[in-house]
Design a protein around this motif. Structure first.
Motif, PDB file in Angstrom:
ATOM      1  N   ALA A  15       0.810  -1.219   0.000  1.00 18.35           N
ATOM      2  CA  ALA A  15       0.000   0.000   0.000  1.00 18.35           C
ATOM      3  C   ALA A  15       0.844   1.271   0.000  1.00 18.35           C
ATOM      4  O   ALA A  15       0.334   2.357  -0.301  1.00 18.35           O
ATOM      5  CB  ALA A  15      -0.927   0.012   1.223  1.00 18.35           C
ATOM      6  N   LYS A 180      -3.994   1.487   7.148  1.00 18.23           N
ATOM      7  CA  LYS A 180      -3.410   1.619   5.809  1.00 18.23           C
ATOM      8  C   LYS A 180      -4.446   1.515   4.689  1.00 18.23           C
ATOM      9  O   LYS A 180      -4.231   2.049   3.596  1.00 18.23           O
ATOM     10  CB  LYS A 180      -2.326   0.565   5.606  1.00 18.23           C
ATOM     11  N   HIS A 181      -5.562   0.841   4.952  1.00 24.13           N
ATOM     12  CA  HIS A 181      -6.571   0.686   3.903  1.00 24.13           C
ATOM     13  C   HIS A 181      -7.490   1.905   3.783  1.00 24.13           C
ATOM     14  O   HIS A 181      -8.368   1.941   2.924  1.00 24.13           O
ATOM     15  CB  HIS A 181      -7.410  -0.573   4.146  1.00 24.13           C
ATOM     16  N   GLU A 182      -7.280   2.908   4.638  1.00 29.72           N
ATOM     17  CA  GLU A 182      -8.161   4.077   4.639  1.00 29.72           C
ATOM     18  C   GLU A 182      -7.665   5.191   3.721  1.00 29.72           C
ATOM     19  O   GLU A 182      -7.853   6.376   3.995  1.00 29.72           O
ATOM     20  CB  GLU A 182      -8.335   4.584   6.064  1.00 29.72           C
TER      21      GLU A 182
END
Length: 199
Positions: A15, A180-182
């Motif tokens: 990411a 991290k996925h935001e």
């Protein structure tokens, strides 16, 4: 001006390039990135545990780990500009670029309140946000973040370091901890549309 701390655990994460691209494109003129030490800082901990040398030496080694990850992020996205001092940060932002802070100035000749493992790069980023009178601090983590938890609870859970809550108390700026996925949430925040995203 915003301070964005990128956790060391993201230094080898798929990411990471997307985060750097976002900050380079939307953070120009206002974002200063603080890098965690990642696996390099973990190696400092391991070596100190093996040889039992003092926290002052470990602190200076860990600061250099943050410097090295800063060079890594710049190599991955040269649109982000390196800054080795607070004065250089101001110059980078004035030119409309996003800055990566290389914290050489945090090296110490004698122990102080920050030369121990209670204060990691999380607290270092918070200190910088205070010193630069930041408008916002965003801390990016690789783990899931429970939004119902307070900063103190995140510290107790090991998501933030032990010194963070004390420094955050009474901060004049909002503090956001993100997983991290935001990435969409961060994009909306930078664009000023987070209220719409939250529904």
């Amino acid at each position: 001006m915003w301070v964005v701390k990128i956790g060391g655990s993201l230094m080898a994460d798929p990411a990471l390039p997307e985060w750097l691209d976002l900050l380079a494109k939307l953070g120009g003129g206002r974002v200063t990135i603080v890098c965690g030490g990642g696996g390099l800082a973990d190696e400092v901990r391991r070596t100190q545990a093996l040889w039992q040398f003092n926290d002052l030496a470990a602190h200076n080694m860990a600061v250099l780990a943050m410097v090295q990850t800063g060079y890594q992020l710049h190599a991955m996205n040269p649109a982000l500009q390196l800054a080795a001092s607070k004065a250089e940060i101001a110059g980078v932002l004035h030119k409309g670029r996003a800055a990566i802070w290389l914290p050489f100035e945090l090296q110490r000749d004698a122990p102080d309140a920050r030369t121990n493992w209670d204060a990691t790069s999380d607290t270092i980023a918070l200190d910088l946000a205070h010193e630069l009178n930041a408008e916002r601090l965003v801390v990016i983590k690789s783990c899931e973040i429970d939004r119902s938890q307070t900063l103190a609870q995140l510290g107790a859970a090991g998501v933030l370091d032990e010194s963070f809550q004390g420094g955050a108390r009474g901060a004049a700026f909002p503090i956001e901890v993100m997983a991290k996925h935001e990435l969409p949430r961060m994009r909306a925040l930078l664009l000023g549309g987070l209220r719409d995203l939250d529904g």
